[in-house]
Design a protein around this motif. Structure first.
Motif, short mmCIF file in Angstrom:
data_model
loop_
_atom_site.label_atom_id
_atom_site.label_comp_id
_atom_site.label_asym_id
_atom_site.label_seq_id
_atom_site.Cartn_x
_atom_site.Cartn_y
_atom_site.Cartn_z
N LEU A 32 66.98 17.33 117.72
CA LEU A 32 67.93 18.35 118.15
C LEU A 32 69.29 18.15 117.49
N PHE A 33 69.72 16.90 117.34
CA PHE A 33 71.00 16.65 116.68
C PHE A 33 70.97 17.12 115.23
N LEU A 34 69.88 16.81 114.52
CA LEU A 34 69.77 17.23 113.12
C LEU A 34 69.74 18.75 113.02
N ALA A 35 69.06 19.40 113.97
CA ALA A 35 69.00 20.86 113.94
C ALA A 35 70.38 21.46 114.19
N ARG A 36 71.12 20.90 115.15
CA ARG A 36 72.46 21.41 115.42
C ARG A 36 73.40 21.13 114.25
N ALA A 37 73.27 19.96 113.64
CA ALA A 37 74.15 19.60 112.53
C ALA A 37 73.90 20.48 111.30
N ASP A 38 72.68 20.98 111.16
CA ASP A 38 72.38 21.86 110.03
C ASP A 38 72.98 23.24 110.20
N ASN A 39 73.43 23.57 111.41
CA ASN A 39 74.03 24.87 111.67
C ASN A 39 75.42 24.91 111.05
N PRO A 40 75.73 25.94 110.22
CA PRO A 40 77.06 26.00 109.60
C PRO A 40 78.20 26.09 110.61
N TYR A 83 78.51 24.29 113.26
CA TYR A 83 78.65 23.04 114.01
C TYR A 83 80.10 22.60 113.96
N MET A 84 80.64 22.27 115.11
CA MET A 84 82.06 21.92 115.23
C MET A 84 82.23 20.42 115.42
N MET A 85 83.22 19.88 114.74
CA MET A 85 83.58 18.48 114.90
C MET A 85 85.01 18.39 115.43
N THR A 86 85.28 17.28 116.13
CA THR A 86 86.64 17.01 116.60
C THR A 86 87.12 15.75 115.89
N ALA A 87 87.80 15.94 114.78
CA ALA A 87 88.25 14.80 113.97
C ALA A 87 89.68 14.43 114.34
N LEU A 88 89.94 13.16 114.33
CA LEU A 88 91.30 12.65 114.58
C LEU A 88 91.46 11.30 113.89
N ASP A 89 92.67 10.80 113.85
CA ASP A 89 92.97 9.51 113.22
C ASP A 89 92.78 8.39 114.24
N PHE A 90 92.15 7.28 113.80
CA PHE A 90 91.95 6.13 114.69
C PHE A 90 91.84 4.86 113.83
N PRO A 91 92.16 3.69 114.41
CA PRO A 91 92.01 2.42 113.67
C PRO A 91 90.53 2.10 113.50
N ILE A 117 70.03 10.78 110.12
CA ILE A 117 71.19 11.17 110.92
C ILE A 117 72.48 10.63 110.30
N VAL A 118 72.43 9.42 109.77
CA VAL A 118 73.61 8.85 109.11
C VAL A 118 74.03 9.73 107.93
N ARG A 119 73.09 10.13 107.09
CA ARG A 119 73.44 10.97 105.95
C ARG A 119 74.00 12.32 106.41
N THR A 120 73.40 12.91 107.47
CA THR A 120 73.89 14.19 107.97
C THR A 120 75.32 14.07 108.49
N ILE A 121 75.60 12.98 109.20
CA ILE A 121 76.97 12.77 109.71
C ILE A 121 77.95 12.66 108.55
N MET A 122 77.58 11.96 107.51
CA MET A 122 78.49 11.82 106.37
C MET A 122 78.68 13.16 105.66
N GLU A 123 77.64 13.97 105.57
CA GLU A 123 77.79 15.28 104.95
C GLU A 123 78.71 16.17 105.77
N LEU A 124 78.63 16.05 107.10
CA LEU A 124 79.54 16.81 107.95
C LEU A 124 80.99 16.44 107.70
N HIS A 125 81.24 15.19 107.34
CA HIS A 125 82.60 14.73 107.06
C HIS A 125 82.99 14.94 105.59
N GLY A 126 82.10 15.50 104.80
CA GLY A 126 82.41 15.68 103.39
C GLY A 126 82.28 14.41 102.59
#
Length: 462
Positions: free
Chosen positions: A301-309, A311-319, A432-441
């Motif tokens: 389900l995560f991979l299917a949702r991540a393949d959706n254009p 798909y929203m991410m909440t990015a922020l700065d962190f250590p 899933i690791v590769r998909t997450i990295m693709e989501l982050h560019g």
């Protein structure tokens, strides 16, 4: 209202353009011809009036006009469209040649001392609709008396010429319209034949013929880009369908394994009477398989949702170090049981989705702990550079063969089937690791040798 085909539309535009061009060109030529004809007629009238003034100015009195009538009216004699009238100061007609009895209007007169020019020619219409053009002038005789003269002509002849030219222009424009529409339709239809061939080739593409490609050898230059884009799209569809088919087959295979284990254990337990401890063991085993199925469904389900254009991410700065240390602490109990140490060496700040970042690192760390021998250590490092942040998870152990490295991040790819069928692996962690990295560019990579296997996560700079 029925829609016109592209061929019909272009043919109609060709016809409209032809009419506009012929109409504009014909109108310009018509006006030029009309101006030329009127200018020629005015010049003839001016020359005739000048000649009449010169002849009459040699006479000594108005009576001389009557005596030399034949000499004066010879200027218009033989032309039914011309007329001439001369009268004295009292309005008495001294000479008139008007065989067609044209109505002569009152015209402003040119003074005897002024030169007669084309601008002095006047135009008027008779009661029966005829167009007349003429010039009136005063003529000083040798005795000092002045007579008035009018020289003019009827313009039906030139107007008939212009009307014939106008009718010819209308007929030519109409014929050009029909010819442009017919020939334009044929030319456009022939020119669009490669487009119809492309549509015909595309119509033969089916699920079973995704390897079909549209031939581009005879396509015009304007359609080469379209043909290449369609072929690229078909190639992507073919690759995607192949991956989907393989993904579906792998998913069915992986789902069948825990289901088979659960059914086999249950059937064995029900084959004969068992003690409560044995039934409890079967239930525990089935729960483990259910957990494995749940993880697999969650990952799918995560991979299917991540393949959706969308798909929203909440990015922020962190250590980076704080989050890596938190992940390491989560796996500390598992690592202690396996006799493995986890070392964190990181610095810098990362802009990413924290939850997805934790999931990617957790998948790599879980994979590293699974293949790290007892007594060894897994290292998690991160370093910041101008181009971005790189996170590395490294573990010692048996090296991975080079032919497997490029496919490790594929879904359900197996390097060692015997290891992959364990209950704590779904075969989707690295995907899933590769998909997450693709989501982050970013990107994920791996390298392995006899010393260690290292997985790198490359996050681009913000």
């Amino acid at each position: 209202m029925p829609r016109l085909s592209l061929t019909a539309r272009l043919a109609a535009w060709f016809a409209v353009i032809t009419v506009l061009v012929f109409g504009a060109g014909g109108g310009i030529l018509y006006r030029a011809l009309a101006a030329r004809i009127h200018a020629q007629a005015d010049l003839e009238l001016v020359l005739t009036a000048r000649h009449l003034r010169r002849l009459a100015s040699e006479l000594d009195s108005p009576q001389g006009i009557t005596l030399h009538e034949s000499r004066l009216d010879s200027l218009v004699l033989g032309n039914q469209s011309y007329f001439l009238r001369m009268q004295d100061a009292n309005g008495r007609v001294l000479l008139e040649r008007n065989p067609s009895h044209f109505a002569i209007g009152e015209l402003p007169k040119v003074k005897p001392s002024n030169r007669i020019v084309e601008h002095d020619v006047q135009e008027w219409r008779t009661a029966d609709g005829l167009t007349m053009r003429g010039v009136a002038t005063g003529i000083a005789l040798t005795d000092g008396s002045v007579v008035d003269a009018v020289v003019g002509r009827e313009m039906s002849g030139p107007e008939a010429l212009l009307a014939g030219y106008r009718d010819t222009l209308y007929i030519t424009t109409l014929c050009a319209l029909l010819a442009a529409a017919a020939l334009g339709y044929l030319a456009v239809r022939r020119s669009l034949r490669p487009l119809r061939d492309i549509a015909s080739s595309a119509a033969h593409v089916t699920i079973g013929k995704l390897d079909t490609r549209i031939p581009s050898g005879r396509a015009p230059l304007e359609l080469e880009a379209l043909t290449e884009a369609l072929n690229s799209m078909l190639a992507r569809l073919e690759l995607g369908y192949q991956r989907l088919s393989q993904y579906t087959a792998d998913l069915a295979h992986d789902l069948r394994t825990p289901l088979g284990n659960m059914r086999g254990a249950s059937e064995v337990a029900l084959a004969r009477s068992r003690s409560s401890e044995e039934y409890e063991a079967v239930l525990v085993s089935n729960i483990e398989e259910c957990e494995r199925l749940s993880r697999m469904v969650e990952n799918v389900l995560f991979l299917a949702r991540a393949d959706n254009p969308q798909y929203m991410m909440t990015a922020l700065d962190f250590p980076v170090r704080d989050e890596l240390q938190r992940v390491a602490e989560y796996f500390e109990g598992i690592a202690d049981d396996a006799g493995i140490a986890i070392r964190v060496d990181a610095s810098g700040t990362l802009h990413a989705d924290i939850d997805l970042f934790r999931r990617a690192v957790s998948n790599l760390l879980a994979n590293a702990l699974r293949y790290t021998p007892r007594g060894a250590a897994v290292s998690i490092a991160a370093h910041e550079a101008p181009e971005g942040v790189t996170v590395t998870v490294a573990n010692p152990g048996n090296p991975i063969a080079p032919e497997h490295l490029s496919r490790l991040f594929d879904r359900f790819y197996r390097v060692d089937e015997s290891r992959s069928n364990s209950s704590d692996s779904t075969g989707l962690g690295l995907a899933i690791v590769r998909t997450i990295m693709e989501l982050h560019g970013g990107s994920a990579s791996v390298e392995s040798d006899a010393t260690a296997t290292q997985f790198h996560l490359h996050f681009p700079a913000r």
